[in-house]
Each structure stands twice: as C-alpha cells, then as structure tokens.
Enzyme design. Sequence first.
Site, mmCIF file in Angstrom:
data_model
loop_
_atom_site.group_PDB
_atom_site.id
_atom_site.type_symbol
_atom_site.label_atom_id
_atom_site.label_comp_id
_atom_site.label_asym_id
_atom_site.label_seq_id
_atom_site.Cartn_x
_atom_site.Cartn_y
_atom_site.Cartn_z
ATOM 1 N N THR A 72 0.690 -1.062 -0.155
ATOM 2 C CA THR A 72 -0.082 -0.132 -0.015
ATOM 3 C C THR A 72 0.960 1.284 0.052
ATOM 4 O O THR A 72 1.949 1.179 0.171
ATOM 5 C CB THR A 72 -0.772 0.185 1.188
ATOM 6 O OG1 THR A 72 -2.005 0.947 0.902
ATOM 7 C CG2 THR A 72 -0.088 0.213 2.500
ATOM 8 N N CYS A 177 -2.747 -3.123 -2.565
ATOM 9 C CA CYS A 177 -3.260 -4.416 -1.595
ATOM 10 C C CYS A 177 -3.337 -5.769 -2.611
ATOM 11 O O CYS A 177 -3.870 -6.577 -2.281
ATOM 12 C CB CYS A 177 -4.679 -4.189 -1.102
ATOM 13 S SG CYS A 177 -4.537 -2.691 -0.075
#
Length: 212
Positions: A72, A177
């Site tokens: 992320t 992600c």
Amino acid sequence: MQIRWLERPASYRPVWQAMQAFTEGRTPETDDVLWLVEHAPVYTLGQAGREEHILNPHGIPVVHCNRGGQVTYHGPGQVVLYTLVDLRRHGIYVKEFVHLLEQCVLDVLAQAGVAGACRKPGAPGVYVPQSALQHPQGVALAKIAALGVKVHHGCAYHGVALNVDMDLSPFSGINPCGYVGLQTVDMRSCGVEAGLVATGDALALRFAQAWA
C-alpha cells in the site's frame, strides 16, 4: 485509552520500530494507546507482499514490514490510526478486530457524508462504489481505507489508513493491496471536504468508544 498525534509528516520506519518496541516491552498492565500520524510518502510491503505488485515506485521508498497484507501507499493527506492494543486482555480475536476497525471507518465516513461506503468480502478494508458511468460494465468498488495488523503475544499493532485529501497518483505505481486495477479514492474525490486532523480525531474517538 491514550490518544496522541505523532510529528507530521513522519518517516515510516522509525514509527514502525517504535510500535515494535512498545509492543515487545508491554506487560499485561500496560495501557492501550492510539497513535495518529500523517506519513511522508512511502510504499509498505506486508509479510505476504510480492515484489511484482510494485509496478513503478517513481523514487518513493519501499519498506518491507511485518504487518499483514500486500503493498500500500502512505503519504500526505492520509491519516493513519495505529492501534497498539491488547487483544487477549480484551477477549477479541483478530477477525473480530479487523471487523471493528472497518466499522469505525464506516461510521466516520457516514458521519462525514461519504455515501455508500462498505466492506468487500475477502478483501479487508473499506470501499466506496464508483458509478456505472466510470465503469460501463457495472458499478465497481474503489478503496478508501486500507488496513493491516500484526499480533505479537496477543497484542496488536499497525492499524488502518484512511484517505482524506491526498495526491492519489502514487497508487498507480502499485497494485494496491495486491489487486490489479484496483482504484483508490479519498474523501475529497467522494465530494466531502474534511480536515485531516479532524478526521483523525474522529476516527480515534470512534475506536476508543468501540473498544471501551
């Protein structure tokens, strides 16, 4: 529960190391604490993270860390709530804890006026629907908050990151992600003008209330 803001913007690695040290040094009597922070630009790769999900970092540092999840981005305009809490003392399991974190974000977004925020089965985090005009094949979900936790001797750290008002372009340098083509949004792009500090304070307060 103690709540405090860290210096902004904060480099990621020293904060991560401080979380580790706090968690390793705590005792059954140690108070739970919440840290709020706005990070300097950084990509973080979780324990299960795969390098191929970093497409082009464009000079942004990449830090391999010990939270759950894939890759992320953290940066200015995003508030991160780090939850340094004793799950065992509270009698809560990791899956329930993740659900609680998501619910706190959902509550804060609803209070701020972000419509339609939701969970996505099998993909931890919080999402908002994107219109069919943007996605002709149907309504898609874009991610507005990412989370990842680490549990050590029954105590959790890391937490949840909520996009408030930020430059979203660095997300194009990764598969957020671990999902190819996943779009990311912030509160501003959802039509809600919100201050970073006020949003962070609301998120921490909501978590403290839910944890009590």
